[in-house]
Structures are given as C-alpha cells and as structure tokens.
Design a protein around this motif. Sequence first.
Motif, PDB file in Angstrom:
ATOM      1  N   ALA A 189       0.831  -1.205   0.000  1.00 60.75           N
ATOM      2  CA  ALA A 189       0.000   0.000   0.000  1.00 60.75           C
ATOM      3  C   ALA A 189       0.860   1.247   0.000  1.00 60.75           C
ATOM      4  N   GLU A 190       1.948   1.234   0.740  1.00 58.54           N
ATOM      5  CA  GLU A 190       2.886   2.355   0.793  1.00 58.54           C
ATOM      6  C   GLU A 190       4.297   1.791   0.813  1.00 58.54           C
ATOM      7  N   ALA A 191       5.232   2.556   0.295  1.00 58.60           N
ATOM      8  CA  ALA A 191       6.624   2.113   0.288  1.00 58.60           C
ATOM      9  C   ALA A 191       7.536   3.310   0.494  1.00 58.60           C
ATOM     10  N   ASP A 192       8.635   3.078   1.205  1.00 61.37           N
ATOM     11  CA  ASP A 192       9.679   4.096   1.350  1.00 61.37           C
ATOM     12  C   ASP A 192      10.699   3.981   0.229  1.00 61.37           C
ATOM     13  N   VAL A 193      10.947   2.729  -0.229  1.00 57.94           N
ATOM     14  CA  VAL A 193      11.972   2.459  -1.232  1.00 57.94           C
ATOM     15  C   VAL A 193      11.388   1.535  -2.300  1.00 57.94           C
ATOM     16  N   LEU A 194      11.700   1.816  -3.547  1.00 60.59           N
ATOM     17  CA  LEU A 194      11.385   0.926  -4.661  1.00 60.59           C
ATOM     18  C   LEU A 194      12.692   0.424  -5.260  1.00 60.59           C
ATOM     19  N   ILE A 195      12.850  -0.892  -5.361  1.00 61.04           N
ATOM     20  CA  ILE A 195      13.993  -1.494  -6.050  1.00 61.04           C
ATOM     21  C   ILE A 195      13.484  -2.030  -7.381  1.00 61.04           C
ATOM     22  N   GLU A 196      14.121  -1.651  -8.475  1.00 59.52           N
ATOM     23  CA  GLU A 196      13.666  -2.151  -9.775  1.00 59.52           C
ATOM     24  C   GLU A 196      14.851  -2.418 -10.690  1.00 59.52           C
TER      25      GLU A 196
ATOM     26  N   ALA B  56      15.093  10.013  -3.205  1.00 60.36           N
ATOM     27  CA  ALA B  56      16.243   9.986  -4.111  1.00 60.36           C
ATOM     28  C   ALA B  56      15.952   9.108  -5.325  1.00 60.36           C
ATOM     29  N   ARG B  57      16.725   9.325  -6.383  1.00 56.68           N
ATOM     30  CA  ARG B  57      16.707   8.477  -7.572  1.00 56.68           C
ATOM     31  C   ARG B  57      18.129   7.955  -7.775  1.00 56.68           C
TER      32      ARG B  57
ATOM     33  N   THR C  94      11.979   6.680  -2.538  1.00 56.61           N
ATOM     34  CA  THR C  94      13.353   6.516  -3.015  1.00 56.61           C
ATOM     35  C   THR C  94      13.388   5.356  -4.004  1.00 56.61           C
ATOM     36  N   VAL C  95      13.918   5.601  -5.203  1.00 56.43           N
ATOM     37  CA  VAL C  95      13.966   4.573  -6.242  1.00 56.43           C
ATOM     38  C   VAL C  95      15.415   4.155  -6.458  1.00 56.43           C
ATOM     39  N   VAL C  96      15.681   2.861  -6.374  1.00 55.01           N
ATOM     40  CA  VAL C  96      16.995   2.308  -6.668  1.00 55.01           C
ATOM     41  C   VAL C  96      16.848   1.414  -7.895  1.00 55.01           C
TER      42      VAL C  96
END
Length: 647
Positions: A54-61, A140-141, A75-77
Amino acid sequence: MSLRVMEVTRTVAGGYCGKLLRDAGAEVTRTSQDEERSPFWHYLHSGKATGRAAEADVLIEDVGMDLDTVEAGVTVVSLSAFGRTGPWAGRPADEFTLQAWCGSMGSRGLDAPVCAGGRLGEYAAGAYAAIAALTSGPCARVDVSMLEAMLLTQNTFGYLFPQLGAPGPSRSVELPSVEPAKDGYIGFCTVTAQQFQSFLLMIGRPDWMDDAELATAAGRRRRRTEFLQAVHAWTTQRTVAEILELAEALRIPAAPVTSPASVLEVEHFRDCFVPGHNGIRWPRMPYRPTGKAGFVDVRGVRVVDMTAFWAGPSATHLLAALGADVIKVESPSRPDPMRFTTARPGAENWWEFGPIFHGTNTGKRGIALDLPAGRDLLRRLVEVSDVLVENFTPRVLEQLDLTPGRLLAWNPDLIIVRMPAFGLNGPWRDKPGFAQTMEQVSSLAWITGEPDLPPMTPKASDPIAGLHAAFATLVALNGPKGVVVEAPMIEAILNVAAEAIIDTAATGVVRSRTSQGIYPCAGTDQWLAVSAQSEEQLVGLGLGDRPDRDTTVERLLAHGIPAAPVLTPAEAARNPQLEHRRFLQRLTHPIAGPLDLPGLPYPRGRPWLSRPAPTLGQHNDEILCDLLGQDLTEPRARGLIGERPRS
C-alpha cells in the motif's frame, strides 16, 4: 517503524538487494507472482511478501520501469547493466559479457582468458544497491551500474597501474594456488614474502629461499613448469588434511578446495548454513545482526579504520565516500601491506604508489602509530569516535590488549565492526585467510576455470566482503550503541556462492567448470566473449575463424546478442559510458600526482571523493594535535609515530 520496500525485479542483483534489506528487518514486498520458484529463488526471496504494498519508502527495480509513474516521495533504486542513461544504456549484456567489459576475464588464465564462476557481479551490484537504499535519503533516484560495480570489485584497479607507473596486471594464474593433493585439491595463498618463504620451507625447498626471481609473482610465472613440478612432487604425496596441518603450523593461508557439495561438510561451517526451503541448507545472513534497516546519514560519523590489505579498507573506503570521517591507523613499523603491492620500483617514496592502496583508501585521513606502545594515543582517538573497523585474526586484538571489552570501556557508545576471515568462533577462528582462501573453501574456485583444468580462484572476494561489512555497519548505526558487529569474510562469500551450493543440494548434480563462450580473434591475444544461445546462431551471423574483434562485437550487439571484447584490466575503465556517468574523478596525490580514481557505481549531484589516499602518517599532526590536543614532542622522540616505514 520498519523500512518498507517494494521490489520489482527479475535479476539476482535486484533479488539480492531485497534479500539484504529483508534480512536487516525491512518489510519487502515483491510484485512478481509468475516466476519459476526454484530452491535458489526461495533463498533470494524467503520472508518477502507478494503483491503490491500500500505504501513504500523504497522501490527497487531492475526491469526498466517508467519512473515518472513512481510517487515523488519514494526513493527509487534502479539496477541495470550499464546505467539507465548514456550511450550504452539498453545495450545487451549479462554477467558473462560484463566480466569481459570490466577486465576481470582478461586478468585470469594462461593460454586463454577465463570467466569467474558464479554471479559475482550481480551480487556486488545488489549489495551496492542495498547500501544506496539506506544512504541516499528519502525521495532519491539512484541509478546503479553493474559494470561499475564490477570495475570496483573484479578489476583489481588495473586502470590505476599505468597512472602510477606500475607494470599493468597481465593475465595470469597465481603460483602457488590450487594444487593437487593425494586425495583432492589444496588451496594456498602467499601474498606476503614471509608466507612464500614459509611455503618454500614447507615443501622442502629452502634452497629457493634466496632466489630473487622466484620471490616475485612474475618470476614464478616465467619458471612455472619448474616451480609446479617441485610443488606437485611434494603435495601429491600428502593428503589435504596433512598439508593443512603443516600449513597452519607455519601460518600459511591454506584451505581444502571444496565443491558445491563438499562445502557443506566443512566442520567450521556447521553453523554457517541454516535450514531453508524443503530442508535444503543455505547460508545464513553474513553478519551477526545489530540494528535495523533504515535511512542513515553517515556524514559526521567518525570511523577508526584499523584495516589492511583489501577487504577491510574497501569497507571503510565506502563509508568515506558516503561522508564519514575515516581515520586510517597504520604503524610505521608495519604499514598496510597493500602499500607495497605493485608499487613503483626504484621510485623515491615508492611505498606511496600501490594501485590497490590508492583504490581502497581515497577519502580517508591517516596516522601512523606504533602499537601497543602508542595505545594511549589510540585510546584518545577511540574516545571521540563512533565506529571502529578491524580485519585482523581475532588473536591480534587480544595480543595488543585491544579487546572489545577494553575498547568499550574507553567508549561505551562505540560500534566495533570485526571482519575476521573465518569469524570469532569455531575451529578456524585464528586461521589466516585472504580472498583466495575464501574462494578455495567456498566452492567458488571449484566452478571457475576450464573443465579439463584444475579449479581457479576468481580473485574478487575481498571487496565483496567489504561491501557486506559496510552494509552491516550502516545497519548497526540504526541500532543500539556499544555493540560488536561480526562480519566474517567467509560468510559473505558463502552467500555469493549460494546458487551452486543450493542447486547441487536440490538436484544432486555437482556443478563444476564448463566450457565458455570465449573465441580468439584476429591479432595478437585478441578475444571475444559472447553469450550466444548456440554455435549455430554464431554461424548464422557469418562469423568465421578468428574474426575482427571490435567489428564482431558491434555486429552481435546490433542483433541483440550480449557480446564484449575481452579487455585487460588497464583498458576497462575508458569508454564513453563511464565518461558520461563520470565514474572516475581526478584528485592530486601529494607524491603520486594527479590520479583518476573511482567513486561508487551510481552518480550523484556532487563528487564521491573528497581527498586522495593518505601518505603514511600524513595527518599525524592534524589528528593527534588539532583534534586530540596531544603534544607530539614526546611521542615523536619515543618513536611512537612516524611518516616513513621503519623497515
């Protein structure tokens, strides 16, 4: 509250990033539901939820997501082969061809280059991504390049050799290394002169102890046949256990060379493997946990760096790049031995030209302090610091009377990060070990090399162990103070070797060395690495015998086939993609002069590096006088500090 992570990944790199965060207490949710769930898949993803958070602090892709669709507060990593931007973005590549691009493949082997077994680059990229997730801050990106991660972990900083006037690293196999015994293979590592002298004594060749040519790696390569005949005449008459007993008595780093099946039988590893999916045992998390995964800012954190060689200094180098005040502690009598490795022969202050030393010690300040005589000066430094990192065998701190109990008495809030080769407990507690030792005993050497030749060490474990220790330090900074964090080298490397170990346990088929897609090309020592699905696919593209290397690479890439020239370590850091991403940064060293040095494998708005590596004792006055208020007249008169090696 736990860090909330959304993981949209397909690669080992992305999955391992999520695993590190999950093991550190983050809530990780994966979106994929249609994957083949092998035992190794379960190792990477156990404990992760499935669906959409539902919510995220960090996305890893690592799937090339459209980041415009990601909420601004996340924050996207991202992980990719070359980075999401630049002239090589989107170019086809995999672990195999990236080893060719980064110079790793070109540094290993004799008649032909050799690929390292396993997915060392993917693990390294995943660990860097996990570190970036904790330290880049909200919103951050982050754009992690697997090539750049491999240039930091598999290249041995070969691109610094020509800058420092050192002979460039050539393709080679270490001598001695993996050698035949009466009942299997035994692995050696003789990185110091004393270790090699002890090795000659052990094999009954004291007559070679004064042989200046054999004392050098290059000299042993020239006399390879003669040298190995003598070694094998001795090793093949003894069992692995007999040789290990003698090597241990002489303090020679040695280990049994295990397969992905026999590694589970090593007594010392009894507690290193835990029950996993369907009862299959796999490696536990590679450090003894304290703290939890969460955003952390290391700027202003003061780190006492009591590390040497490569694994320890690479951990503290990373902390320095992230903004910590790292103070490297050496001794004038026993400086970091990496200062003397491939340094410029005959130069004044020649110990200031070691390429690997420069690569792993940028951003640090340095003092040269004799211990234990100068322990009172160290005490004053510990009292005003936050973290101490060391990578000795456990007995060294005991001999110096610098046990954790004493250090915590000096500073009850200190975080002590210990990186012994084999951990703080168990039968191999005091056994010395280097990267080669870890690879020999973890099964990584077993799966590296040609099918009809002995196993070969990948030579990539030091910085990978350093990455895990740095991650463990960041996690500890989010927890209680006054703790000891145990981050053994071997446990990081067992995690990196996990795929072959788990697959062997699941199938009963022992993974070994396989033929590789490396082809000779026109010219002298020119090679092509290609991940074609079949020989017919290559023939269909009209690739004849000994084609033109670079033209063929471009042709294969145009057809979507991962391909690369097999570059030397010195060649690998010069290409338009790295220039676009500003991977190298120029700094001027007071003795070695201008150097182009690597930062971290993802760009940011400001440079990673603040200063070149310190000269020996360069900051004695700055730290001991200005920071600690110590009058150095008496310590200098007593020889407790210095700015030059004493031996």
